[in-house]
Scaffold this motif. Structure first.
Motif, mmCIF file in Angstrom:
data_model
loop_
_atom_site.group_PDB
_atom_site.id
_atom_site.type_symbol
_atom_site.label_atom_id
_atom_site.label_comp_id
_atom_site.label_asym_id
_atom_site.label_seq_id
_atom_site.Cartn_x
_atom_site.Cartn_y
_atom_site.Cartn_z
ATOM 1 N N PHE A 55 7.617 67.963 5.082
ATOM 2 C CA PHE A 55 7.008 69.290 4.936
ATOM 3 C C PHE A 55 7.775 70.097 3.890
ATOM 4 O O PHE A 55 7.180 70.727 3.006
ATOM 5 C CB PHE A 55 7.008 70.011 6.280
ATOM 6 N N LYS A 56 9.102 70.075 3.958
ATOM 7 C CA LYS A 56 9.919 70.831 3.005
ATOM 8 C C LYS A 56 9.726 70.322 1.580
ATOM 9 O O LYS A 56 9.813 71.092 0.619
ATOM 10 C CB LYS A 56 11.395 70.735 3.397
ATOM 11 N N ALA A 57 9.449 69.018 1.445
ATOM 12 C CA ALA A 57 9.284 68.449 0.105
ATOM 13 C C ALA A 57 8.080 69.061 -0.620
ATOM 14 O O ALA A 57 8.073 69.165 -1.845
ATOM 15 C CB ALA A 57 9.125 66.932 0.195
ATOM 16 N N GLY A 58 7.071 69.473 0.136
ATOM 17 C CA GLY A 58 5.881 70.063 -0.481
ATOM 18 C C GLY A 58 5.798 71.567 -0.321
ATOM 19 O O GLY A 58 4.829 72.191 -0.788
ATOM 20 N N ASP A 126 3.051 81.599 4.726
ATOM 21 C CA ASP A 126 1.860 80.868 5.173
ATOM 22 C C ASP A 126 1.284 80.040 4.029
ATOM 23 O O ASP A 126 0.931 78.870 4.208
ATOM 24 C CB ASP A 126 0.790 81.837 5.686
ATOM 25 N N LEU A 127 1.175 80.662 2.865
ATOM 26 C CA LEU A 127 0.627 79.959 1.711
ATOM 27 C C LEU A 127 1.550 78.832 1.270
ATOM 28 O O LEU A 127 1.088 77.730 0.946
ATOM 29 C CB LEU A 127 0.403 80.935 0.558
ATOM 30 N N ALA A 128 2.864 79.095 1.281
ATOM 31 C CA ALA A 128 3.825 78.079 0.858
ATOM 32 C C ALA A 128 3.758 76.835 1.726
ATOM 33 O O ALA A 128 4.006 75.719 1.265
ATOM 34 C CB ALA A 128 5.245 78.654 0.884
ATOM 35 N N ASP A 175 6.295 68.111 17.585
ATOM 36 C CA ASP A 175 5.027 67.494 17.186
ATOM 37 C C ASP A 175 3.893 68.255 17.833
ATOM 38 O O ASP A 175 4.094 69.053 18.762
ATOM 39 C CB ASP A 175 4.998 66.019 17.612
ATOM 40 N N ASP A 176 2.676 68.000 17.336
ATOM 41 C CA ASP A 176 1.495 68.587 17.962
ATOM 42 C C ASP A 176 1.330 68.040 19.373
ATOM 43 O O ASP A 176 1.720 66.901 19.661
ATOM 44 C CB ASP A 176 0.239 68.263 17.143
ATOM 45 N N VAL A 177 0.742 68.830 20.249
ATOM 46 C CA VAL A 177 0.444 68.380 21.603
ATOM 47 C C VAL A 177 -0.658 67.332 21.535
ATOM 48 O O VAL A 177 -1.705 67.549 20.933
ATOM 49 C CB VAL A 177 0.019 69.556 22.495
ATOM 50 N N SER A 178 -0.416 66.168 22.142
ATOM 51 C CA SER A 178 -1.372 65.060 22.083
ATOM 52 C C SER A 178 -2.587 65.334 22.957
ATOM 53 O O SER A 178 -2.477 65.903 24.051
ATOM 54 C CB SER A 178 -0.706 63.754 22.527
ATOM 55 N N GLU A 179 -3.736 64.908 22.454
ATOM 56 C CA GLU A 179 -4.980 65.066 23.210
ATOM 57 C C GLU A 179 -4.943 64.205 24.461
ATOM 58 O O GLU A 179 -4.579 63.030 24.428
ATOM 59 C CB GLU A 179 -6.164 64.673 22.331
ATOM 60 N N LYS A 225 0.911 83.505 17.078
ATOM 61 C CA LYS A 225 0.475 82.307 17.782
ATOM 62 C C LYS A 225 0.860 81.050 17.009
ATOM 63 O O LYS A 225 0.718 80.996 15.789
ATOM 64 C CB LYS A 225 -1.034 82.331 17.993
ATOM 65 N N THR A 226 1.332 80.060 17.746
ATOM 66 C CA THR A 226 1.665 78.762 17.158
ATOM 67 C C THR A 226 0.699 77.738 17.729
ATOM 68 O O THR A 226 0.829 77.312 18.859
ATOM 69 C CB THR A 226 3.122 78.360 17.499
ATOM 70 N N ARG A 227 -0.278 77.353 16.904
ATOM 71 C CA ARG A 227 -1.306 76.431 17.385
ATOM 72 C C ARG A 227 -1.097 75.014 16.892
ATOM 73 O O ARG A 227 -1.539 74.054 17.527
ATOM 74 C CB ARG A 227 -2.693 76.927 16.961
ATOM 75 N N THR A 228 -0.474 74.877 15.740
ATOM 76 C CA THR A 228 -0.308 73.552 15.134
ATOM 77 C C THR A 228 1.123 73.381 14.624
ATOM 78 O O THR A 228 1.871 74.357 14.432
ATOM 79 C CB THR A 228 -1.267 73.359 13.951
ATOM 80 N N LEU A 229 1.483 72.131 14.367
ATOM 81 C CA LEU A 229 2.803 71.827 13.831
ATOM 82 C C LEU A 229 2.997 72.473 12.464
ATOM 83 O O LEU A 229 4.068 72.997 12.155
ATOM 84 C CB LEU A 229 2.979 70.309 13.732
ATOM 85 N N ARG A 230 1.973 72.466 11.632
ATOM 86 C CA ARG A 230 2.093 73.055 10.297
ATOM 87 C C ARG A 230 2.345 74.559 10.388
ATOM 88 O O ARG A 230 3.148 75.100 9.626
ATOM 89 C CB ARG A 230 0.847 72.768 9.459
ATOM 90 N N GLU A 231 1.690 75.245 11.301
ATOM 91 C CA GLU A 231 1.938 76.675 11.470
ATOM 92 C C GLU A 231 3.379 76.928 11.902
ATOM 93 O O GLU A 231 4.046 77.849 11.400
ATOM 94 C CB GLU A 231 0.972 77.258 12.503
ATOM 95 N N PHE A 232 3.867 76.112 12.830
ATOM 96 C CA PHE A 232 5.244 76.282 13.296
ATOM 97 C C PHE A 232 6.240 76.057 12.165
ATOM 98 O O PHE A 232 7.176 76.849 11.973
ATOM 99 C CB PHE A 232 5.522 75.309 14.444
ATOM 100 N N LEU A 233 6.042 74.991 11.394
ATOM 101 C CA LEU A 233 6.966 74.688 10.308
ATOM 102 C C LEU A 233 6.892 75.749 9.206
ATOM 103 O O LEU A 233 7.903 76.068 8.578
ATOM 104 C CB LEU A 233 6.666 73.303 9.731
ATOM 105 N N SER A 234 5.716 76.301 8.963
ATOM 106 C CA SER A 234 5.582 77.372 7.969
ATOM 107 C C SER A 234 6.382 78.592 8.396
ATOM 108 O O SER A 234 7.088 79.213 7.588
ATOM 109 C CB SER A 234 4.113 77.749 7.783
ATOM 110 N N ASP A 235 6.281 78.948 9.677
ATOM 111 C CA ASP A 235 7.031 80.096 10.185
ATOM 112 C C ASP A 235 8.530 79.841 10.124
ATOM 113 O O ASP A 235 9.310 80.715 9.737
ATOM 114 C CB ASP A 235 6.615 80.405 11.625
ATOM 115 N N LEU A 236 8.937 78.638 10.507
ATOM 116 C CA LEU A 236 10.363 78.304 10.499
ATOM 117 C C LEU A 236 10.919 78.301 9.080
ATOM 118 O O LEU A 236 11.993 78.856 8.813
ATOM 119 C CB LEU A 236 10.583 76.941 11.160
ATOM 120 N N ALA A 237 10.186 77.694 8.144
ATOM 121 C CA ALA A 237 10.647 77.625 6.755
ATOM 122 C C ALA A 237 10.736 79.001 6.126
ATOM 123 O O ALA A 237 11.512 79.214 5.193
ATOM 124 C CB ALA A 237 9.711 76.737 5.933
ATOM 125 N N GLY A 238 9.959 79.955 6.651
ATOM 126 C CA GLY A 238 9.978 81.304 6.108
ATOM 127 C C GLY A 238 11.133 82.153 6.604
ATOM 128 O O GLY A 238 11.278 83.301 6.182
#
Length: 267
Positions: A55-58, A126-128, A175-179, A225-238
């Motif tokens: 995630f950080k690489a991109g 969020d955009l990053a 990780d995302d919560v598995s279905e 709200k943290t719904r997905t792994l990408r949202e969580f990582l975006s918030d953390l990276a910020g």
């Protein structure tokens, strides 16, 4: 004589020819199946699981071509907003994704993929954390009305200064919560959608010191709200090293709020 030869050899010859073409068709089908399977394996091999390192690489490569700043009280009042929140659009680059989506100077970006934007930095993070070429949607305040716009972020132009970032250290594998998992059932019982599962907590890390445990489900990060792994990582990276963040979690049937002071990355 020729008629007798046809009667004598015609049927076996036709049978041999038929068998030959059937075998040839089966061979071609097998080759096509093998090629398809190989292609699928190739596609799967190209899919890199989303984790913090790749995630950080991109991070920071996505671009829409809008210059933004925090919303002032005067700008919020003009847009009939209750408070000065969101990201104010100062300028838009010609022929950029933002311009194509009809975003204009003076607009205010209120939400990003359904999550409220409180300030310009939050929108930038969020955009990053977005994927290039994957559609995002924004709620935009335009004069006296609001509109949802859809944008395809492009790769950040090389002419722009690179995005510099010092990533903070939390110390968890998530990780995302598995279905169909027990965690998903807990979320359904709590009438919640989405969330990020804590798979492992590194001993001695900020996460462990704050009381985060394996199996916890992170529901929000700094009141978003943290719904997905990408949202969580975006918030953390910020976030910045040394910053204290608030996370709401679900632990079995219990809800807790934890405060974690991030440190500088150990990598």
């Amino acid at each position: 004589m020729m008629s007798d030869n046809i009667k004598k050899y015609g049927l076996p010859a036709l049978l041999i020819i038929s068998l030959f073409f059937n075998a040839f068709a089966a061979l071609m089908l097998l080759q096509n199946s093998t090629s398809t399977a190989s292609a699928l394996q190739g596609d799967e091999a190209e899919k890199i699981p989303l984790d913090y390192e790749n995630f950080k690489a991109g991070w920071g490569n996505a671009w829409i071509g809008a210059s933004i700043s925090d919303v002032t009280p005067a700008q919020a009042a003009k847009a009939l907003l209750d408070r000065p929140e969101g990201a104010y659009v100062n300028s838009v680059t010609n022929n950029s994704p933002a311009q194509k989506a009809d975003i204009r100077p003076g607009n205010i970006l209120l939400s990003f993929n359904g999550r409220k934007i409180r300030n310009a930095l939050q929108f930038q993070n969020d955009l990053a954390g977005s994927e290039i070429g994957v559609e995002i949607y924004l709620c935009v305040s335009k004069d006296d009305y609001r509109e949802t716009v859809y944008i395809l972020p492009e790769k950040r132009p090389l002419s722009l200064p690179p995005v510099m970032k010092s990533y903070p250290y939390l110390g968890v594998t998530v990780d995302d919560v598995s279905e169909g998992s027990n965690e998903e059932e807990h979320l359904e019982d709590a009438e919640k959608e989405g969330g990020v599962l804590v798979e492992y907590v590194i001993p001695g890390s900020p996460a462990e010191q704050a009381g985060l445990l394996q199996g916890d489900i992170i529901m929000s990060f700094n009141s978003r709200k943290t719904r997905t792994l990408r949202e969580f990582l975006s918030d953390l990276a910020g976030c910045e090293p040394g910053q204290t963040v608030r996370m709401c979690i679900i632990r079995e049937e219990i809800r807790k709020t934890l405060f974690v002071t991030l440190t500088r990355s150990v990598i």
